[in-house]
Write a protein that holds these residues in place. Structure first.
Motif, PDB file in Angstrom:
ATOM      1  N   ASN A  44       0.849  -1.198   0.000  1.00 34.33           N
ATOM      2  CA  ASN A  44       0.000   0.000   0.000  1.00 34.33           C
ATOM      3  C   ASN A  44       0.884   1.248   0.000  1.00 34.33           C
ATOM      4  O   ASN A  44       2.117   1.159   0.066  1.00 34.33           O
ATOM      5  CB  ASN A  44      -0.942   0.001   1.208  1.00 34.33           C
ATOM      6  N   ILE A  45       0.230   2.411  -0.042  1.00 33.54           N
ATOM      7  CA  ILE A  45       0.961   3.677  -0.122  1.00 33.54           C
ATOM      8  C   ILE A  45       1.774   3.935   1.139  1.00 33.54           C
ATOM      9  O   ILE A  45       2.869   4.508   1.072  1.00 33.54           O
ATOM     10  CB  ILE A  45      -0.019   4.836  -0.383  1.00 33.54           C
ATOM     11  N   THR A  46       1.290   3.525   2.303  1.00 30.93           N
ATOM     12  CA  THR A  46       2.049   3.796   3.532  1.00 30.93           C
ATOM     13  C   THR A  46       3.427   3.149   3.485  1.00 30.93           C
ATOM     14  O   THR A  46       4.403   3.708   3.994  1.00 30.93           O
ATOM     15  CB  THR A  46       1.278   3.308   4.773  1.00 30.93           C
ATOM     16  N   GLN A  47       3.539   1.980   2.868  1.00 31.96           N
ATOM     17  CA  GLN A  47       4.838   1.329   2.743  1.00 31.96           C
ATOM     18  C   GLN A  47       5.728   2.062   1.740  1.00 31.96           C
ATOM     19  O   GLN A  47       6.939   2.170   1.934  1.00 31.96           O
ATOM     20  CB  GLN A  47       4.647  -0.135   2.353  1.00 31.96           C
ATOM     21  N   LEU A  48       5.132   2.585   0.680  1.00 29.46           N
ATOM     22  CA  LEU A  48       5.885   3.409  -0.260  1.00 29.46           C
ATOM     23  C   LEU A  48       6.412   4.665   0.427  1.00 29.46           C
ATOM     24  O   LEU A  48       7.553   5.085   0.192  1.00 29.46           O
ATOM     25  CB  LEU A  48       5.003   3.790  -1.445  1.00 29.46           C
ATOM     26  N   GLU A  49       5.615   5.251   1.301  1.00 30.06           N
ATOM     27  CA  GLU A  49       6.053   6.441   2.030  1.00 30.06           C
ATOM     28  C   GLU A  49       7.224   6.120   2.952  1.00 30.06           C
ATOM     29  O   GLU A  49       8.139   6.932   3.111  1.00 30.06           O
ATOM     30  CB  GLU A  49       4.885   7.011   2.824  1.00 30.06           C
ATOM     31  N   THR A  50       7.225   4.919   3.540  1.00 30.38           N
ATOM     32  CA  THR A  50       8.361   4.506   4.366  1.00 30.38           C
ATOM     33  C   THR A  50       9.628   4.390   3.525  1.00 30.38           C
ATOM     34  O   THR A  50      10.715   4.804   3.947  1.00 30.38           O
ATOM     35  CB  THR A  50       8.054   3.171   5.071  1.00 30.38           C
ATOM     36  N   VAL A  51       9.518   3.830   2.328  1.00 28.97           N
ATOM     37  CA  VAL A  51      10.677   3.740   1.433  1.00 28.97           C
ATOM     38  C   VAL A  51      11.210   5.134   1.118  1.00 28.97           C
ATOM     39  O   VAL A  51      12.420   5.381   1.142  1.00 28.97           O
ATOM     40  CB  VAL A  51      10.308   2.994   0.136  1.00 28.97           C
ATOM     41  N   GLU A  52      10.313   6.072   0.835  1.00 29.21           N
ATOM     42  CA  GLU A  52      10.752   7.438   0.536  1.00 29.21           C
ATOM     43  C   GLU A  52      11.485   8.052   1.732  1.00 29.21           C
ATOM     44  O   GLU A  52      12.521   8.707   1.563  1.00 29.21           O
ATOM     45  CB  GLU A  52       9.560   8.306   0.154  1.00 29.21           C
ATOM     46  N   ARG A  53      10.963   7.843   2.931  1.00 24.37           N
ATOM     47  CA  ARG A  53      11.636   8.400   4.122  1.00 24.37           C
ATOM     48  C   ARG A  53      13.021   7.798   4.299  1.00 24.37           C
ATOM     49  O   ARG A  53      13.984   8.495   4.643  1.00 24.37           O
ATOM     50  CB  ARG A  53      10.788   8.158   5.365  1.00 24.37           C
ATOM     51  N   MET A  54      13.157   6.497   4.070  1.00 25.29           N
ATOM     52  CA  MET A  54      14.471   5.858   4.145  1.00 25.29           C
ATOM     53  C   MET A  54      15.419   6.476   3.125  1.00 25.29           C
ATOM     54  O   MET A  54      16.589   6.718   3.407  1.00 25.29           O
ATOM     55  CB  MET A  54      14.354   4.350   3.899  1.00 25.29           C
ATOM     56  N   MET A  55      14.898   6.725   1.940  1.00 28.56           N
ATOM     57  CA  MET A  55      15.717   7.314   0.882  1.00 28.56           C
ATOM     58  C   MET A  55      16.166   8.717   1.275  1.00 28.56           C
ATOM     59  O   MET A  55      17.312   9.110   1.040  1.00 28.56           O
ATOM     60  CB  MET A  55      14.918   7.331  -0.424  1.00 28.56           C
ATOM     61  N   ARG A  56      15.286   9.483   1.868  1.00 28.07           N
ATOM     62  CA  ARG A  56      15.632  10.850   2.280  1.00 28.07           C
ATOM     63  C   ARG A  56      16.669  10.863   3.395  1.00 28.07           C
ATOM     64  O   ARG A  56      17.447  11.807   3.520  1.00 28.07           O
ATOM     65  CB  ARG A  56      14.368  11.607   2.702  1.00 28.07           C
ATOM     66  N   ARG A  57      16.697   9.802   4.200  1.00 28.72           N
ATOM     67  CA  ARG A  57      17.701   9.709   5.261  1.00 28.72           C
ATOM     68  C   ARG A  57      19.026   9.164   4.755  1.00 28.72           C
ATOM     69  O   ARG A  57      20.007   9.117   5.500  1.00 28.72           O
ATOM     70  CB  ARG A  57      17.188   8.808   6.395  1.00 28.72           C
ATOM     71  N   GLY A  58      19.053   8.688   3.545  1.00 24.34           N
ATOM     72  CA  GLY A  58      20.282   8.100   3.016  1.00 24.34           C
ATOM     73  C   GLY A  58      20.439   6.634   3.334  1.00 24.34           C
ATOM     74  O   GLY A  58      21.530   6.071   3.173  1.00 24.34           O
ATOM     75  N   ASP A  59      19.361   5.965   3.765  1.00 23.49           N
ATOM     76  CA  ASP A  59      19.416   4.543   4.106  1.00 23.49           C
ATOM     77  C   ASP A  59      19.013   3.654   2.943  1.00 23.49           C
ATOM     78  O   ASP A  59      18.905   2.430   3.117  1.00 23.49           O
ATOM     79  CB  ASP A  59      18.495   4.249   5.294  1.00 23.49           C
ATOM     80  N   CYS A  60      18.780   4.249   1.765  1.00 24.22           N
ATOM     81  CA  CYS A  60      18.173   3.494   0.683  1.00 24.22           C
ATOM     82  C   CYS A  60      18.590   4.118  -0.654  1.00 24.22           C
ATOM     83  O   CYS A  60      17.742   4.593  -1.415  1.00 24.22           O
ATOM     84  CB  CYS A  60      16.646   3.528   0.873  1.00 24.22           C
ATOM     85  N   ASN A  61      19.872   4.082  -0.958  1.00 23.86           N
ATOM     86  CA  ASN A  61      20.396   4.740  -2.163  1.00 23.86           C
ATOM     87  C   ASN A  61      20.353   3.793  -3.361  1.00 23.86           C
ATOM     88  O   ASN A  61      21.384   3.410  -3.926  1.00 23.86           O
ATOM     89  CB  ASN A  61      21.826   5.231  -1.917  1.00 23.86           C
ATOM     90  N   VAL A  62      19.124   3.421  -3.735  1.00 22.15           N
ATOM     91  CA  VAL A  62      18.926   2.422  -4.786  1.00 22.15           C
ATOM     92  C   VAL A  62      17.813   2.873  -5.723  1.00 22.15           C
ATOM     93  O   VAL A  62      16.987   3.715  -5.368  1.00 22.15           O
ATOM     94  CB  VAL A  62      18.555   1.053  -4.168  1.00 22.15           C
ATOM     95  N   PRO A  63      17.757   2.312  -6.935  1.00 21.03           N
ATOM     96  CA  PRO A  63      16.621   2.594  -7.814  1.00 21.03           C
ATOM     97  C   PRO A  63      15.316   2.094  -7.191  1.00 21.03           C
ATOM     98  O   PRO A  63      15.299   1.078  -6.491  1.00 21.03           O
ATOM     99  CB  PRO A  63      16.956   1.820  -9.090  1.00 21.03           C
ATOM    100  N   LEU A  64      14.242   2.803  -7.459  1.00 19.18           N
ATOM    101  CA  LEU A  64      12.934   2.425  -6.918  1.00 19.18           C
ATOM    102  C   LEU A  64      12.257   1.468  -7.903  1.00 19.18           C
ATOM    103  O   LEU A  64      11.434   1.855  -8.728  1.00 19.18           O
ATOM    104  CB  LEU A  64      12.080   3.660  -6.663  1.00 19.18           C
ATOM    105  N   ILE A  65      12.647   0.215  -7.812  1.00 17.81           N
ATOM    106  CA  ILE A  65      12.072  -0.852  -8.631  1.00 17.81           C
ATOM    107  C   ILE A  65      11.105  -1.600  -7.718  1.00 17.81           C
ATOM    108  O   ILE A  65      11.517  -2.184  -6.713  1.00 17.81           O
ATOM    109  CB  ILE A  65      13.163  -1.805  -9.163  1.00 17.81           C
ATOM    110  N   LEU A  66       9.829  -1.563  -8.033  1.00 20.10           N
ATOM    111  CA  LEU A  66       8.855  -2.040  -7.068  1.00 20.10           C
ATOM    112  C   LEU A  66       7.693  -2.767  -7.719  1.00 20.10           C
ATOM    113  O   LEU A  66       7.415  -2.615  -8.908  1.00 20.10           O
ATOM    114  CB  LEU A  66       8.319  -0.880  -6.225  1.00 20.10           C
ATOM    115  N   THR A  67       7.013  -3.562  -6.898  1.00 17.32           N
ATOM    116  CA  THR A  67       5.790  -4.250  -7.292  1.00 17.32           C
ATOM    117  C   THR A  67       4.684  -3.867  -6.322  1.00 17.32           C
ATOM    118  O   THR A  67       4.889  -3.878  -5.106  1.00 17.32           O
ATOM    119  CB  THR A  67       5.985  -5.777  -7.281  1.00 17.32           C
ATOM    120  N   TRP A  68       3.541  -3.482  -6.876  1.00 16.64           N
ATOM    121  CA  TRP A  68       2.322  -3.291  -6.071  1.00 16.64           C
ATOM    122  C   TRP A  68       1.652  -4.648  -5.945  1.00 16.64           C
ATOM    123  O   TRP A  68       1.223  -5.238  -6.926  1.00 16.64           O
ATOM    124  CB  TRP A  68       1.397  -2.291  -6.748  1.00 16.64           C
TER     125      TRP A  68
END
Length: 353
Positions: free
Chosen positions: A196-220
């Motif tokens: 769901n979107i809440t999990q996508l928002e968690t990924v974005e927050r990780m990315m903004r913190r620098g904990d997730c410096n990867v391409p956003l390749i995802l499956t809904w």
């Protein structure tokens, strides 16, 4: 994602990447003996057959000879090596649960321990991707299945039905961040499986913190039972939340798979099929194997005028081997807004008197 005039025209879309999940860890071989591989040779041949039919991404699980899902990483190593030897360009995507099938009758289906799943970063040869869930969550895969879906299968047995009804995903923030670090250090891409979107928002927050410096390749993953329901409203909201630099595949279960994949084809998104997701034709008059499902999507996509990606093109679309050096680079490449500057940084500097 933004949709502009002409974005639904096939000439303005990426070629279609087809992911196939042909190993079906929730089923027993007796549920579909014509299509469920048990021996290692049969596992490898199934990957080859899916590739030849048009799938360029292989979602990989493996069984023991007794038909139960294997938890042994040595079996995964053997299967990955075998697939690499036969179809070296195919994108190998290891299911991050390793196997969620119950160990014995009456046990709850469950993902393996945190430490065991971390060991996926040490598979040899290394896969191209490992799927990862975000935020611990219910995964009741039978919630939206009906009696006709389960008829004549092991999931119709009360103990097996309860085992999958009670399944949960352990994916807390500390484990997720560490897992992404380990995968990235070994050159393995993180493939996000989001409910769901809440999990996508968690990924974005990780990315903004620098904990997730990867391409956003995802499956809904729209399967109900703690995940989104596969309807057009949830789909539209999720797609709208995805940034333009992301690469999105749609996944559902049973008779929802084909309609959702048709939406993906028309929208320029990507598809997943195979017996892990569905074993029936749309009329439920017979079972449909993984290769037949791939061939159906290839035919439909060609009818829409959209070409199928070959392995080289799929690797480029999926950005295999790409990692970013910083949060700012990751955000920009994935199409997110840049990180907010502090009030002091944002204020214009006055010239000294």
């Amino acid at each position: 994602m933004n949709f502009l005039d002409g974005d639904h025209f096939p000439e303005n879309q990426q070629k279609l990447v087809i992911t196939c999940a042909p190993y079906g860890p929730e089923w027993m071989p007796s549920d579909f003996p014509e299509d469920i591989p048990v021996t290692m040779d049969a596992h490898i041949q199934k990957a080859v057959d899916c590739y030849n039919a048009g799938a360029t991404v292989l979602h990989l699980h493996v069984r023991e000879l007794d038909g139960k899902g294997s938890k042994r990483l040595s079996k995964f190593n053997e299967l990955i090596a075998g697939v690499r030897a036969r179809v070296p360009e195919m994108i190998i995507q290891v299911g991050g649960s390793i196997s969620f099938a119950p160990e014995s009758d009456g046990e709850v289906a469950k993902w393996l321990s945190d430490d065991t799943r971390h060991m996926l970063a040490d598979l040899t040869p290394a896969p191209d991707q490992v799927t990862i869930a975000i935020n611990s969550n219910q995964m009741n895969v039978v919630e939206q299945m009906c009696a006709a879906d389960l008829a004549g299968t092991s999931l119709a047995e009360p103990d097996m039905y309860r085992a999958y009804r009670e399944m949960t995903i352990p994916a807390g923030p500390e484990w997720v961040e560490e897992h992404i670090r380990r995968l990235s250090a070994k050159g393995i891409q993180t493939h996000f499986q989001l409910a769901n979107i809440t999990q996508l928002e968690t990924v974005e927050r990780m990315m903004r913190r620098g904990d997730c410096n990867v391409p956003l390749i995802l499956t809904w993953v729209a399967i109900g039972g703690g995940f989104d329901q596969p309807n057009i409203y949830n789909l539209a909201n999720f797609v709208r939340a995805c940034p333009d630099g992301s690469v999105l595949t749609l996944e559902s279960s049973m008779l929802n798979v084909l309609p959702l994949n048709m939406m993906a084809i028309t929208m320029g998104l990507h598809v997943r099929c195979g017996i892990e997701d569905n074993i029936w034709t749309q009329r439920r008059d017979r079972k449909s194997g993984s290769v037949e499902q791939i061939e159906q999507l290839v035919r439909i996509s060609h009818e829409f005028g959209r070409d199928i990606a070959n392995a080289k093109e799929a690797r480029e679309i999926y950005k295999i081997g790409t990692f970013y050096k910083s949060a700012d680079e990751a955000l920009a490449a994935n199409g997110f807004a840049p990180r907010r500057k502090s009030a002091a940084q944002a204020m214009p500097q006055r010239l000294a008197a």
